[in-house]
Design a protein around this motif. Structure first.
Motif, PDB file in Angstrom:
ATOM      1  N   ARG A  72       0.858  -1.187   0.000  1.00  0.00           N
ATOM      2  CA  ARG A  72       0.000   0.000   0.000  1.00  0.00           C
ATOM      3  C   ARG A  72       0.880   1.217   0.000  1.00  0.00           C
ATOM      4  NH1 ARG A  72      -5.356  -0.010   2.687  1.00  0.00           N
ATOM      5  NH2 ARG A  72      -6.018  -2.136   2.323  1.00  0.00           N
ATOM      6  N   ILE A  73       0.501   2.214  -0.764  1.00  0.00           N
ATOM      7  CA  ILE A  73       1.346   3.394  -0.819  1.00  0.00           C
ATOM      8  C   ILE A  73       0.515   4.652  -1.059  1.00  0.00           C
ATOM      9  CG2 ILE A  73       1.872   3.056  -3.283  1.00  0.00           C
ATOM     10  CD1 ILE A  73       4.646   4.084  -2.695  1.00  0.00           C
ATOM     11  N   LEU A  74       0.944   5.737  -0.415  1.00  0.00           N
ATOM     12  CA  LEU A  74       0.295   7.040  -0.605  1.00  0.00           C
ATOM     13  C   LEU A  74       1.010   7.757  -1.738  1.00  0.00           C
ATOM     14  CD1 LEU A  74       0.109   8.050   3.157  1.00  0.00           C
ATOM     15  CD2 LEU A  74      -1.852   7.472   1.692  1.00  0.00           C
ATOM     16  N   VAL A  75       0.264   8.110  -2.760  1.00  0.00           N
ATOM     17  CA  VAL A  75       0.874   8.779  -3.908  1.00  0.00           C
ATOM     18  C   VAL A  75      -0.044   9.896  -4.422  1.00  0.00           C
ATOM     19  CG1 VAL A  75       1.606   8.520  -6.336  1.00  0.00           C
ATOM     20  CG2 VAL A  75       2.212   6.765  -4.664  1.00  0.00           C
ATOM     21  N   THR A  76       0.557  11.058  -4.661  1.00  0.00           N
ATOM     22  CA  THR A  76      -0.116  12.160  -5.341  1.00  0.00           C
ATOM     23  C   THR A  76       0.124  11.997  -6.831  1.00  0.00           C
ATOM     24  OG1 THR A  76       0.160  13.651  -3.467  1.00  0.00           O
ATOM     25  CG2 THR A  76      -0.134  14.688  -5.628  1.00  0.00           C
ATOM     26  N   LEU A  77      -0.957  12.001  -7.606  1.00  0.00           N
ATOM     27  CA  LEU A  77      -0.826  12.007  -9.073  1.00  0.00           C
ATOM     28  C   LEU A  77      -1.108  13.417  -9.555  1.00  0.00           C
ATOM     29  CD1 LEU A  77      -2.745   8.969 -10.650  1.00  0.00           C
ATOM     30  CD2 LEU A  77      -0.294   9.195 -10.229  1.00  0.00           C
ATOM     31  N   ALA A 100      -5.808  19.263 -11.726  1.00  0.00           N
ATOM     32  CA  ALA A 100      -5.460  17.977 -12.332  1.00  0.00           C
ATOM     33  C   ALA A 100      -4.428  17.313 -11.420  1.00  0.00           C
ATOM     34  CB  ALA A 100      -4.955  18.140 -13.748  1.00  0.00           C
ATOM     35  N   VAL A 101      -4.823  17.165 -10.164  1.00  0.00           N
ATOM     36  CA  VAL A 101      -3.943  16.597  -9.142  1.00  0.00           C
ATOM     37  C   VAL A 101      -4.826  15.975  -8.058  1.00  0.00           C
ATOM     38  CG1 VAL A 101      -3.767  18.782  -7.844  1.00  0.00           C
ATOM     39  CG2 VAL A 101      -1.935  17.088  -7.636  1.00  0.00           C
ATOM     40  N   GLY A 102      -4.330  14.929  -7.413  1.00  0.00           N
ATOM     41  CA  GLY A 102      -5.074  14.303  -6.320  1.00  0.00           C
ATOM     42  C   GLY A 102      -4.197  13.277  -5.637  1.00  0.00           C
ATOM     43  N   THR A 103      -4.594  12.930  -4.429  1.00  0.00           N
ATOM     44  CA  THR A 103      -3.799  11.986  -3.636  1.00  0.00           C
ATOM     45  C   THR A 103      -4.667  10.804  -3.229  1.00  0.00           C
ATOM     46  OG1 THR A 103      -2.435  13.772  -2.799  1.00  0.00           O
ATOM     47  CG2 THR A 103      -2.419  11.739  -1.509  1.00  0.00           C
ATOM     48  N   ALA A 104      -4.125   9.592  -3.362  1.00  0.00           N
ATOM     49  CA  ALA A 104      -4.871   8.406  -2.935  1.00  0.00           C
ATOM     50  C   ALA A 104      -3.917   7.395  -2.322  1.00  0.00           C
ATOM     51  CB  ALA A 104      -5.625   7.785  -4.109  1.00  0.00           C
ATOM     52  N   GLU A 105      -4.511   6.464  -1.580  1.00  0.00           N
ATOM     53  CA  GLU A 105      -3.746   5.313  -1.125  1.00  0.00           C
ATOM     54  C   GLU A 105      -4.025   4.192  -2.122  1.00  0.00           C
ATOM     55  OE1 GLU A 105      -3.080   3.067   3.040  1.00  0.00           O
ATOM     56  OE2 GLU A 105      -5.054   2.796   2.131  1.00  0.00           O
ATOM     57  N   TRP A 106      -2.949   3.685  -2.699  1.00  0.00           N
ATOM     58  CA  TRP A 106      -3.070   2.680  -3.758  1.00  0.00           C
ATOM     59  C   TRP A 106      -2.599   1.342  -3.230  1.00  0.00           C
ATOM     60  CZ3 TRP A 106      -5.274   5.053  -7.905  1.00  0.00           C
ATOM     61  CH2 TRP A 106      -5.119   6.445  -8.007  1.00  0.00           C
ATOM     62  N   THR A 107      -3.318   0.289  -3.566  1.00  0.00           N
ATOM     63  CA  THR A 107      -2.930  -1.058  -3.150  1.00  0.00           C
ATOM     64  C   THR A 107      -2.702  -1.900  -4.393  1.00  0.00           C
ATOM     65  OG1 THR A 107      -4.387  -0.833  -1.252  1.00  0.00           O
ATOM     66  CG2 THR A 107      -3.584  -3.055  -1.726  1.00  0.00           C
ATOM     67  N   GLY A 108      -1.620  -2.671  -4.368  1.00  0.00           N
ATOM     68  CA  GLY A 108      -1.351  -3.535  -5.515  1.00  0.00           C
ATOM     69  C   GLY A 108      -0.104  -4.353  -5.308  1.00  0.00           C
ATOM     70  N   VAL A 109       0.370  -4.892  -6.409  1.00  0.00           N
ATOM     71  CA  VAL A 109       1.520  -5.792  -6.411  1.00  0.00           C
ATOM     72  C   VAL A 109       2.693  -5.016  -7.011  1.00  0.00           C
ATOM     73  CG1 VAL A 109       2.358  -7.903  -7.517  1.00  0.00           C
ATOM     74  CG2 VAL A 109       0.001  -7.769  -6.722  1.00  0.00           C
ATOM     75  N   PRO A 110       3.886  -5.115  -6.415  1.00  0.00           N
ATOM     76  CA  PRO A 110       5.014  -4.442  -7.062  1.00  0.00           C
ATOM     77  C   PRO A 110       5.208  -4.976  -8.490  1.00  0.00           C
ATOM     78  CG  PRO A 110       5.617  -5.159  -4.845  1.00  0.00           C
ATOM     79  CD  PRO A 110       4.264  -5.765  -5.151  1.00  0.00           C
ATOM     80  N   LEU A 111       5.395  -4.070  -9.424  1.00  0.00           N
ATOM     81  CA  LEU A 111       5.691  -4.470 -10.808  1.00  0.00           C
ATOM     82  C   LEU A 111       6.908  -5.399 -10.815  1.00  0.00           C
ATOM     83  CD1 LEU A 111       5.613  -4.284 -13.924  1.00  0.00           C
ATOM     84  CD2 LEU A 111       6.645  -1.999 -13.732  1.00  0.00           C
ATOM     85  N   ALA A 112       7.862  -5.124  -9.912  1.00  0.00           N
ATOM     86  CA  ALA A 112       9.080  -5.940  -9.845  1.00  0.00           C
ATOM     87  C   ALA A 112       8.762  -7.419  -9.592  1.00  0.00           C
ATOM     88  CB  ALA A 112      10.003  -5.417  -8.745  1.00  0.00           C
ATOM     89  N   ALA A 113       7.726  -7.689  -8.790  1.00  0.00           N
ATOM     90  CA  ALA A 113       7.387  -9.080  -8.469  1.00  0.00           C
ATOM     91  C   ALA A 113       6.899  -9.812  -9.722  1.00  0.00           C
ATOM     92  CB  ALA A 113       6.328  -9.119  -7.369  1.00  0.00           C
ATOM     93  N   VAL A 114       6.146  -9.094 -10.557  1.00  0.00           N
ATOM     94  CA  VAL A 114       5.644  -9.698 -11.801  1.00  0.00           C
ATOM     95  C   VAL A 114       6.808  -9.898 -12.777  1.00  0.00           C
ATOM     96  CG1 VAL A 114       4.158  -9.260 -13.809  1.00  0.00           C
ATOM     97  CG2 VAL A 114       3.283  -8.888 -11.483  1.00  0.00           C
ATOM     98  N   ARG A 292       6.158  13.647   3.165  1.00  0.00           N
ATOM     99  CA  ARG A 292       6.469  12.295   2.692  1.00  0.00           C
ATOM    100  C   ARG A 292       6.876  12.393   1.224  1.00  0.00           C
ATOM    101  NH1 ARG A 292       1.085  11.821   4.737  1.00  0.00           N
ATOM    102  NH2 ARG A 292       0.866  10.358   6.459  1.00  0.00           N
ATOM    103  N   PRO A 293       7.810  11.520   0.802  1.00  0.00           N
ATOM    104  CA  PRO A 293       8.088  11.471  -0.631  1.00  0.00           C
ATOM    105  C   PRO A 293       6.810  11.070  -1.382  1.00  0.00           C
ATOM    106  CG  PRO A 293       9.372   9.798   0.565  1.00  0.00           C
ATOM    107  CD  PRO A 293       8.582  10.545   1.573  1.00  0.00           C
ATOM    108  N   TYR A 294       6.713  11.466  -2.598  1.00  0.00           N
ATOM    109  CA  TYR A 294       5.616  11.100  -3.525  1.00  0.00           C
ATOM    110  C   TYR A 294       4.284  11.770  -3.222  1.00  0.00           C
ATOM    111  CZ  TYR A 294       8.580   6.889  -3.968  1.00  0.00           C
ATOM    112  OH  TYR A 294       9.605   6.010  -4.121  1.00  0.00           O
ATOM    113  N   CYS A 295       4.209  12.540  -2.147  1.00  0.00           N
ATOM    114  CA  CYS A 295       2.910  12.920  -1.618  1.00  0.00           C
ATOM    115  C   CYS A 295       2.789  14.396  -1.365  1.00  0.00           C
ATOM    116  CB  CYS A 295       2.782  12.277  -0.249  1.00  0.00           C
ATOM    117  SG  CYS A 295       1.518  11.113  -0.203  1.00  0.00           S
ATOM    118  N   TRP A 296       1.600  14.910  -1.521  1.00  0.00           N
ATOM    119  CA  TRP A 296       1.414  16.312  -1.178  1.00  0.00           C
ATOM    120  C   TRP A 296       1.345  16.511   0.317  1.00  0.00           C
ATOM    121  CZ3 TRP A 296      -3.869  17.368  -4.024  1.00  0.00           C
ATOM    122  CH2 TRP A 296      -4.945  16.904  -3.273  1.00  0.00           C
TER     123      TRP A 296
END
Ligand SMILES: Nc1nc2c(c(=O)[nH]1)N[C@H]1C(S)=C(S)[C@@H](COP(=O)(O)O)O[C@H]1N2
Ligand SMILES: [Mo]
Length: 351
Positions: A72-77, A100-114, A292-296
């Motif tokens: 899970r990671i907090l990221v501003t797009l 054209a900006v927003g922040t969410a908590e995203w859940t998923g699989v690391p691309l590296a694992a795939v 935090r890095p990546y985040c507003w």
């Protein structure tokens, strides 16, 4: 409709200023940036293909991905074209203001694992992410017929633990317009890298030069003094003033809460400075969210307004953990992207 329509067919929708009242942007207020019509994807028949320079080609179902360890990671797009409407010159492209900006908590699989599962070959250099949306671009520069939305990541960014294949946004399934059932989340990079409706990952031995990283979403770099086009990648340091709005009248001799948010791509915000007198003097704003890095980080400043009627200009300038400060003007080498210079907000003070 809570979002502000900026373009139709396909929908491009801007967030209202109320998003700056929350750290996490609610799903229905999160901006939408589409290049083609939204693809209809049935959860049951959807698969993610992994091919190209791999020892093992994969066809993963959503259930396969859900069984893998998640992050899970907090990221501003932020869309690379955010604030384009505020540039001095007329420009092509969606005329975004501040939202054209927003922040969410995203859940998923690391691309590296795939990628590890697929065992990428030694010669791989670029990881191409392809969405299921496609179409033909009829405006200049035209596409050669139908093309999918696709972007590539250099191996190092693709392998970073924080780069995710996300299936949840703020703890719920991804909404259709944000990429259901799976999208990339490339923390710290402008939004175009976070490909929605992922359907195929192509591991390539050559660097990719697709439409959305050459003709669009590219900027001028210097190579030995010669301008050279390069794909946009990491985001810049930027503060936005959400309130007061340009042209707004605020009461004299009172406390006006100046507030907004700041972010810094792959880095964190270390300071936001505010001027209420068009740059003559500066004060440090209070940061509301942890840096935090990546985040507003939202910020605020309690402005004691003058006791007489006047006009003034408010400025906000962010500085990040790398010591980068917002520039005073837009750099033409960025074309109509990466708009992150200090943006003045003119207001009226009235007794
Ligand atoms: N498949 C696909 N992915 C895409 C896009 C797109 O048009 N198609 N737009 C990109 C751009 S430019 C941005 S800014 C973000 C926006 O994500 P959002 O619509 O969820 O806010 O998605 C990116 N991913
Ligand atoms: Mo974007």
């Amino acid at each position: 409709m809570k979002l502000i329509p900026r373009e139709k067919d396909p929908d491009n929708l801007e967030s209202p200023r109320s998003i700056f009242d929350h750290f996490l942007t609610p799903q229905d207020l999160f901006y939408v940036r589409n290049h083609f019509d939204t693809p209809e994807i049935a959860r049951g028949s959807w698969q993610l293909l992994v091919e190209g320079e791999v020892q093992r080609r994969l066809a993963l179902t959503l259930e396969d991905l859900l069984r893998m360890p998640s992050e899970r990671i907090l990221v501003t797009l932020e869309c690379a074209g955010n604030s384009r409407a505020l540039l001095d010159e007329d420009t092509q492209g969606v005329q975004w203001e501040l939202g054209a900006v927003g922040t969410a908590e995203w859940t998923g699989v690391p691309l590296a694992a795939v990628l590890d599962q697929a065992e990428i070959a030694p010669g791989a250099v670029d990881i191409i992410l392809e969405g299921a949306d496609r179409g033909s671009i009829e405006k200049e520069p035209k596409s050669p017929g139908e093309i999918p939305f696709a972007r590539s990541l250099p191996l190092a960014k693709a392998r970073q633990r924080d780069t995710l294949l996300a299936y949840q946004m703020n703890g719920r399934d991804l909404p259709t317009q944000h990429g259901f059932p799976l999208r990339a989340i490339v923390p710290g990079w402008y939004g175009m890298a976070s490909v929605k409706w992922l359907q195929r990952i192509i591991v390539s031995a050559n660097s990719f030069h697709g439409y959305f990283q050459t003709l669009e979403y590219s900027h001028w770099n210097d190579t030995a003094g010669i301008p050279s086009l390069a794909p946009l990648s990491g985001g810049e340091v930027k503060a936005e003033i959400a309130f007061p709005k340009p042209g707004q009248t605020v009461p004299a001799d009172s406390v006006c809460l100046v507030h907004g948010a700041a972010w810094a791509g792959e880095f964190s915000v270390s300071r936001v400075e505010i001027s209420v007198d068009d740059g003559a003097t500066w004060v440090v704003a209070k940061l509301i969210d942890p840096a935090r890095p990546y985040c507003w980080t939202r910020w605020q400043y309690e402005w004691r307004t003058p006791d007489r009627s006047c006009g003034t200009v408010l400025l906000a300038r962010a500085i990040d953990s790398e010591g980068r400060a917002q520039p005073w003007s837009h750099d033409k080498r960025e074309r109509a992207y990466s708009i992150h210079h200090v943006l003045p907000v003119k207001v009226h003070v009235r007794t």
